[in-house]
Design an enzyme around this catalytic site. Structure first.
Site, mmCIF file in Angstrom:
data_model
loop_
_atom_site.group_PDB
_atom_site.id
_atom_site.type_symbol
_atom_site.label_atom_id
_atom_site.label_comp_id
_atom_site.label_asym_id
_atom_site.label_seq_id
_atom_site.Cartn_x
_atom_site.Cartn_y
_atom_site.Cartn_z
ATOM 1 N N ALA A 250 0.840 -1.199 0.000
ATOM 2 C CA ALA A 250 0.000 0.000 0.000
ATOM 3 C C ALA A 250 0.869 1.239 0.000
ATOM 4 O O ALA A 250 1.905 1.281 0.664
ATOM 5 C CB ALA A 250 -0.919 0.025 1.210
ATOM 6 N N ASP A 251 0.441 2.239 -0.759
ATOM 7 C CA ASP A 251 1.093 3.540 -0.718
ATOM 8 C C ASP A 251 0.372 4.489 0.224
ATOM 9 O O ASP A 251 0.984 5.390 0.786
ATOM 10 C CB ASP A 251 1.170 4.130 -2.123
ATOM 11 C CG ASP A 251 2.241 3.453 -2.955
ATOM 12 O OD1 ASP A 251 3.326 4.032 -3.089
ATOM 13 O OD2 ASP A 251 2.006 2.331 -3.446
ATOM 14 N N ARG A 252 -0.922 4.284 0.388
ATOM 15 C CA ARG A 252 -1.691 5.089 1.343
ATOM 16 C C ARG A 252 -2.978 4.347 1.681
ATOM 17 O O ARG A 252 -3.660 3.849 0.786
ATOM 18 C CB ARG A 252 -2.000 6.479 0.769
ATOM 19 C CG ARG A 252 -2.581 7.457 1.787
ATOM 20 C CD ARG A 252 -2.842 8.827 1.160
ATOM 21 N NE ARG A 252 -1.633 9.508 0.747
ATOM 22 C CZ ARG A 252 -1.171 10.631 1.296
ATOM 23 N NH1 ARG A 252 -1.818 11.178 2.306
ATOM 24 N NH2 ARG A 252 -0.073 11.200 0.841
ATOM 25 N N ALA A 260 -4.783 2.853 -1.547
ATOM 26 C CA ALA A 260 -4.133 3.211 -2.809
ATOM 27 C C ALA A 260 -2.880 2.366 -2.963
ATOM 28 O O ALA A 260 -2.048 2.297 -2.060
ATOM 29 C CB ALA A 260 -3.770 4.693 -2.822
#
Length: 374
Positions: A250-252, A260
């Site tokens: 996950a990036d966010r 995201a």
């Protein structure tokens, strides 16, 4: 040329930072020197280094190298703190979607601001910053190993099996995307070392091919039984019954669990839901952004059209017709209702039995982490 050895994307010694140029993998192993925040910004933006945890650490260490050389700085402690804060703000602009980078910058800005209130020497501000950045590097590896351990044990219990687990992963979430070991790939490493992994499948992850170039490289390096598939083969793989789970990074992550991650993750989650395959997100607590109620507020970075128009993720020859327009988002958002659980270094965030939703804030409070994330 660099020595790959333990698959280090970040090689740091105080005053020196070298980043593995991941654009050249797997055919060439080459490290570039990073001497200042400007070098760090370029390396992150140009995808020399990628992966949300890795870019946060690379950015922090790039500035650490820069301030370690400011022996002739004549400003006040307050001016030193402003210098560091402005450089951090600049570094955050390199890749806006990954929350780890902005989270690290916020914590480091707060640190230097507090230090400036009590110190009389500007050099003490820089030293405090360097120490904190170096601690982030060390902590990331231990956090990733904890993610791997929690994830492997949870999958074992959830799937009710003690061996022969096969999983699919997307993009690259291993040693090349972190300071070491990895998040989603760390779970796979833990499954393998525990003797319960039958096979790991990885997607190509077009258009930049992080799966075929990087994840496949790491799996082969670690002698993990693995198979590479085309992105478009994932649904067919799930239908075949060959895998029991999908594990992604996950990036966010928003407060409700919307996540995201690399473009194509949403496709995998939809396919997994349809085929009854469990879908897991593995990420450190720093990837969680409680300020965002849902994924609707996540800013999605768009990459260069050349990544689609040319081969090799934009680095090779033209393969598309001249004049065609391009839409190339780097990330998509997977709704929380498609996610089985979120694996962190503090444990696994599961959904409430009552309404099948995540209560991430309560999880963080129970882990005594909430105050550090405000």
């Amino acid at each position: 040329m660099g020595e790959l050895g333990a698959l280090q994307s970040i090689v740091y010694h105080r005053g020196s930072l070298r980043l593995l140029d991941q654009r050249k993998l797997p055919l060439e192993v080459d490290y570039i020197d990073v001497k200042c925040s400007g070098d760090g910004w370029n390396a992150i933006r140009d995808m020399v280094v990628r992966g949300a945890p890795a870019i946060a650490i690379a950015a922090a260490l790039a500035l650490a190298v820069e301030v370690s050389g400011l022996e002739d700085f004549t400003g006040t402690p307050a001016e030193a703190a402003v210098f560091v804060s402005e450089k951090l703000e600049y570094l955050v602009s390199s890749r806006p979607t990954a929350v780890n980078l902005s989270d690290a910058a916020t914590k480091l800005r707060s640190l230097v601001s507090r230090t400036a209130e009590t110190e009389k020497d500007a050099k003490a501000i820089f030293q405090a910053y360097i120490d904190a950045a170096e601690t982030m590097l060390v902590d990331d590896v231990s956090d990733n190993k904890a993610i791997g351990s929690h994830g492997a044990e949870f999958l074992k219990q959830k799937l009710e099996v003690s061996k022969d687990i096969s999983v699919l992963t997307h993009c690259n979430t291993g040693s090349l995307a972190t300071a070491g070991y990895g998040t989603a790939l760390g779970v796979i490493r833990a499954l393998h070392s525990g003797g319960i992994l039958e096979k790991a499948f990885c997607t190509e992850t077009r258009p930049f091919n992080q799966g075929s170039r990087l994840t496949a490289f790491e799996l082969v390096h670690d002698k993990v039984p693995a198979t590479l598939i085309a992105d478009s083969a994932a649904a067919a793989l799930m239908k075949s019954g060959c895998i029991q789970a999908v594990i992604v990074g996950a990036d966010r992550i928003a407060a409700n669990g919307d996540t995201a991650n690399k473009i194509g993750t949403y496709n995998l989650a939809i396919s997994a839901k349809h085929h009854g395959v469990q879908f897991y997100v593995a990420a450190p607590i720093t990837s969680i952004d409680l300020s965002l109620p849902s994924g609707e507020q996540i800013v999605i970075e768009e990459r260069s059209p050349n990544e689609l128009l040319n081969s090799e993720g934009g680095l090779g020859k033209q393969v598309a017709a001249s004049g065609i327009s391009v839409w190339n988002p780097a990330f998509d958002v997977t709704p929380a209702n498609l996610i089985t659980a979120i694996i962190t270094e503090k444990g696994v965030i599961t959904k409430s039995d009552a309404d099948e939703t995540f209560n991430i804030k309560d999880f963080i409070q129970s882990a005594k982490l909430y105050s550090t994330m405000q």
